[in-house]
Design a protein around this motif. Structure first.
Motif, PDB file in Angstrom:
ATOM      1  N   LYS A 186      32.163  34.095  49.562  1.00  0.00           N
ATOM      2  CA  LYS A 186      31.157  34.827  48.805  1.00  0.00           C
ATOM      3  C   LYS A 186      31.675  36.220  48.446  1.00  0.00           C
ATOM      4  O   LYS A 186      32.161  36.961  49.296  1.00  0.00           O
ATOM      5  CB  LYS A 186      29.867  34.952  49.624  1.00  0.00           C
ATOM      6  N   GLY A 187      31.575  36.564  47.191  1.00  0.00           N
ATOM      7  CA  GLY A 187      32.055  37.858  46.720  1.00  0.00           C
ATOM      8  C   GLY A 187      33.491  37.852  46.255  1.00  0.00           C
ATOM      9  O   GLY A 187      33.953  38.826  45.644  1.00  0.00           O
ATOM     10  N   ALA A 188      34.231  36.778  46.526  1.00  0.00           N
ATOM     11  CA  ALA A 188      35.618  36.686  46.057  1.00  0.00           C
ATOM     12  C   ALA A 188      35.637  36.400  44.557  1.00  0.00           C
ATOM     13  O   ALA A 188      34.689  35.812  44.021  1.00  0.00           O
ATOM     14  CB  ALA A 188      36.354  35.588  46.820  1.00  0.00           C
ATOM     15  N   PRO A 189      36.695  36.797  43.852  1.00  0.00           N
ATOM     16  CA  PRO A 189      36.754  36.618  42.394  1.00  0.00           C
ATOM     17  C   PRO A 189      37.052  35.178  41.991  1.00  0.00           C
ATOM     18  O   PRO A 189      38.112  34.870  41.450  1.00  0.00           O
ATOM     19  CB  PRO A 189      37.880  37.563  41.977  1.00  0.00           C
ATOM     20  N   VAL A 190      36.120  34.277  42.275  1.00  0.00           N
ATOM     21  CA  VAL A 190      36.270  32.879  41.886  1.00  0.00           C
ATOM     22  C   VAL A 190      35.210  32.532  40.848  1.00  0.00           C
ATOM     23  O   VAL A 190      34.111  33.096  40.855  1.00  0.00           O
ATOM     24  CB  VAL A 190      36.148  31.925  43.092  1.00  0.00           C
TER      25      VAL A 190
END
Length: 239
Positions: A186-190
């Protein structure tokens, strides 16, 4: 498709050298007059001379028009999609992309899977797909999609951030092992995180196709074809 059929029909309209042999034999057998044989020979000669020009003319016909919203053609040696991991999950995603004509490059460490993929004409790189240098070598710098489809909980937020920073043009999708893996990212640039197994693989394929401009009706059709083919393969394998 009609464009290729029309272009091929125009090219098949050309006469060939064997026509000269046929006309000579027909003249000797008194089936056609010498004047007719000369006229036919001249027509064949002219048609052969026009072949290069027809090739140039039909080039425009053979090329499919670019639909608004479509990306440019394949990049990075044909790799618009880069799939890391070619197990049962990665195979599903790859088949959906290939069904839409999206060129796919695969990265895996499983020699057996690499051999299978190579038999189907896919371009495969051996090695650890979480390494930026290998991703770059495989064409990630020009890829439109990078899809991590490995088994287990191998993808960390730091890895995703590193891949995003190194290859900002690519949309990144990740196969998550379980609920905890989803929460961790969650919050990662995916652009998308999906959980295992079949339904999540189909969902990832749909998201990947949508992100490169395929319309929803065509995506639904692709999913339906995949499910029917998969069901039939399962029936055959069961028997």
């Amino acid at each position: 498709k009609w464009r290729a059929a029309l272009a091929l029909g125009l090219l098949l309209s050309q006469g060939g050298e064997f026509g000269f042999v046929l006309f000579a034999q027909a003249q000797r057998a008194f089936l056609i007059a010498p004047e007719a044989a000369s006229l036919f020979g001249a027509i064949v000669t002219l048609s052969m001379a026009t072949t290069p020009f027809l090739m140039m003319i039909t080039k425009r016909i053979r090329e499919e028009p670019v639909v608004a919203g479509e990306r440019d053609g394949p990049k990075a040696d044909g790799a618009n999609a880069l799939i890391v991991g070619y197990g049962r999950f990665g195979q599903t995603v790859a088949q959906m992309l290939i069904a839409q004509g999206v060129p796919v490059t695969l990265i895996d460490t499983d020699i057996e899977m690499i051999d299978v993929a190579s038999d189907f004409g896919a371009k495969v790189y051996y090695g650890d797909g979480t390494r930026l240098d290998l991703l770059r070598q495989a064409g990630a710098g020009e890829a439109e999609l990078i899809l991590f489809c490995m088994d287990g909980d191998q993808i960390s937020p730091d890895l995703v951030t590193g891949v995003h920073n190194a290859f900002p043009k690519a949309s990144i999708y990740v196969r998550a092992f379980d609920r905890r893996a989803v929460i961790k990212l969650k919050g990662a640039p995916v652009d998308g995180v999906v959980r295992e197994v079949l339904e999540s693989a189909v969902k990832m394929g749909r998201m990947a196709l949508e992100s490169i401009g395929v319309d929803h009706a065509e995506i639904d059709r692709t999913e339906d074809i995949y499910r029917r083919n998969d069901k039939e393969r399962l029936r055959v394998q069961s028997e």
